[in-house]
Structure formats: C-alpha cells, structure tokens
Design a protein around this motif. Structure first.
Motif, PDB file in Angstrom:
ATOM      1  N   ALA A  73       0.829  -1.210   0.000  1.00 28.97           N
ATOM      2  CA  ALA A  73       0.000   0.000   0.000  1.00 28.97           C
ATOM      3  C   ALA A  73       0.860   1.255   0.000  1.00 28.97           C
ATOM      4  O   ALA A  73       0.594   2.216  -0.735  1.00 28.97           O
ATOM      5  CB  ALA A  73      -0.929  -0.012   1.203  1.00 28.97           C
ATOM      6  N   VAL A  74       1.917   1.256   0.820  1.00 30.10           N
ATOM      7  CA  VAL A  74       2.815   2.418   0.876  1.00 30.10           C
ATOM      8  C   VAL A  74       3.535   2.604  -0.453  1.00 30.10           C
ATOM      9  O   VAL A  74       3.675   3.732  -0.953  1.00 30.10           O
ATOM     10  CB  VAL A  74       3.834   2.243   2.025  1.00 30.10           C
ATOM     11  N   ALA A  75       3.996   1.503  -1.057  1.00 28.78           N
ATOM     12  CA  ALA A  75       4.700   1.594  -2.342  1.00 28.78           C
ATOM     13  C   ALA A  75       3.776   2.115  -3.432  1.00 28.78           C
ATOM     14  O   ALA A  75       4.163   2.985  -4.233  1.00 28.78           O
ATOM     15  CB  ALA A  75       5.253   0.225  -2.727  1.00 28.78           C
ATOM     16  N   ALA A  76       2.533   1.605  -3.482  1.00 31.05           N
ATOM     17  CA  ALA A  76       1.584   2.058  -4.498  1.00 31.05           C
ATOM     18  C   ALA A  76       1.261   3.535  -4.315  1.00 31.05           C
ATOM     19  O   ALA A  76       1.193   4.298  -5.284  1.00 31.05           O
ATOM     20  CB  ALA A  76       0.307   1.222  -4.426  1.00 31.05           C
ATOM     21  N   TRP A  77       1.057   3.950  -3.064  1.00 29.37           N
ATOM     22  CA  TRP A  77       0.755   5.361  -2.789  1.00 29.37           C
ATOM     23  C   TRP A  77       1.930   6.256  -3.174  1.00 29.37           C
ATOM     24  O   TRP A  77       1.737   7.319  -3.769  1.00 29.37           O
ATOM     25  CB  TRP A  77       0.423   5.530  -1.309  1.00 29.37           C
ATOM     26  N   SER A  78       3.148   5.830  -2.863  1.00 27.44           N
ATOM     27  CA  SER A  78       4.331   6.627  -3.193  1.00 27.44           C
ATOM     28  C   SER A  78       4.498   6.774  -4.704  1.00 27.44           C
ATOM     29  O   SER A  78       4.771   7.868  -5.214  1.00 27.44           O
ATOM     30  CB  SER A  78       5.583   5.990  -2.585  1.00 27.44           C
ATOM     31  N   LEU A  79       4.322   5.662  -5.432  1.00 27.30           N
ATOM     32  CA  LEU A  79       4.461   5.715  -6.889  1.00 27.30           C
ATOM     33  C   LEU A  79       3.373   6.583  -7.516  1.00 27.30           C
ATOM     34  O   LEU A  79       3.637   7.356  -8.449  1.00 27.30           O
ATOM     35  CB  LEU A  79       4.405   4.301  -7.468  1.00 27.30           C
TER      36      LEU A  79
END
Length: 227
Positions: free
Chosen positions: A25-31
């Motif tokens: 979730a954090v990776a998707a939000w950051s990207l």
C-alpha cells in the motif's frame, strides 16, 4: 480442554502477510504520488510554453487590446479542444476561439512579473489547470500598460489516466504481494522441516519406538536436541 495455540508457521505467514500488505500500500501510494506530481509539472510546463508563445506573437490592436497575431497552437483555434487562452487588459480582453462559450473563469490577478497556477472548472464542469502571468507592455514610447495572459488546459484526460495508473498499481501490488507470500510459504515449509522432524522423533521416543534423537540438527536446535 485447553485450546491449541496457532501454529508457528501460521503466525509467521499472518504477520508477513500484514507487513506485505502495508508495504504494498505504501509503495503504491508513493508511486502514484510521484506520477501525479510529475504529470502536473508536465502540464504546468505546457501552459508556460503556451503563454510564451502568445507573448511572442502578440501586438496592440486598434482598440488598445493585446492580441496574438497568429495562433501557433492549432488547438487554441478549435472549440472544445481542451486548451484555452485569454489576454486581459484595461482596454478590453481577447479570448481564443477554443475558449469562447466555455465559461472559463480564472480568478488569479497576478501583478507584473508574477505568475499563478490554479484549478478551476468550465461551465460544463470540466476540470482545468490554469496559468495567469502578469506582464507590462510598452504600447508607445514611454507609455506602458499591464496585461494578464492566461492559458488553461483540461485535466479530464489526465484524471482518466490517473485512474488507470492507480488501478494498475493496486493490481500489480496485490499480485506481487501474493507471489511473495506464496514464496515465503514455501520457504517457511522448508525452514521448519527440522522442527517437524524434532516433533516426530520426540513422539517416537515417547512411544518407545526410539531411545534417542538423531543427529545432523541445525545449529539453532543443537542445544535443545543435545539436552
């Protein structure tokens, strides 16, 4: 009767699944944030270029308005193209053919040399990003006037693209998370084999089928099995 505690493998898998879910979730939000910011900067650059192009071809007409002598960008001459422009001055304003009837209303009134970006909506609800630039134009020798040059672009195609990107990021993150979780399950199955062997051999001792544990235990279990 005492309820059996969850197995060590299940605990590890549940813990890792939660960690993977949070990390995905954090990776998707950051990207998505990076992509969104890069997209907005790109559209701001487009508006900057449009304003500069308008200035490069503009001149004062007979009514004292600042008017482009030709439109370098064909979309400004096409109604409904998604790109709009206008020039405001004390003697009147000019609007590109694409902006006529659009209901474009930008509120920024920057002073000379200042620029302002803003989000607005057209009469039909279309979301746009607008740029207003204040300039001081010499209309005659020793006489200057202030003008505001504006350009705006529809953000609807970009919002649709963001939906596709967000969907792709979520789907991709979930697939990667499931693949990693499956790989971890296989790894745990292999890593916990010595514990299953220990359980089996202890059961054999308790049942009288064996008198001692075998050899070749991992270093982490050597102390337990030796005792």
């Amino acid at each position: 009767m005492t309820r059996a505690a969850p197995s060590l493998q299940r605990r590890l898998l549940v813990t890792l699944a939660v960690l993977l879910l949070v990390a995905a979730a954090v990776a998707a939000w950051s990207l998505e944030t990076l992509y969104r910011d890069a997209g907005l900067r790109a559209r701001e650059d487009v508006l900057d270029a449009q304003v500069i192009a308008l200035i490069s071809t503009a001149d004062i007409d007979g009514d004292g308005r600042l008017v482009p002598q030709n439109l370098v960008e064909p979309r400004l001459a096409t109604p409904g193209s998604g790109l709009y422009a206008e020039i405001l001055g004390s003697r009147g304003s000019w609007r590109s053919p694409s902006a006529i009837g659009s209901g474009l209303m930008l509120a920024a009134q920057p002073a000379s040399g200042e620029r302002a970006f803003e989000h607005a909506r057209l009469a039909d609800g279309t979301r746009v990003l607008g740029l207003s630039l204040g300039i001081r134009w010499e209309v005659a020798e020793g006489e200057t006037r202030d003008f505001v040059i504006r350009a705006a672009e529809s953000l609807e195609p970009w919002y649709q693209e963001m939906v596709r990107v967000r969907t792709g990021l979520i789907t991709g993150s979930m697939l990667i998370g499931l693949l990693l979780l499956g790989g971890l399950a296989v790894a745990l199955q292999y890593a916990l084999q010595p514990l299953r062997r220990l359980e089996s051999e202890i059961s054999d001792i308790e049942a009288g089928r064996s008198e001692s544990l075998g050899t070749g235990w991992p270093r982490e279990l050597a102390g337990v099995t030796g005792n």
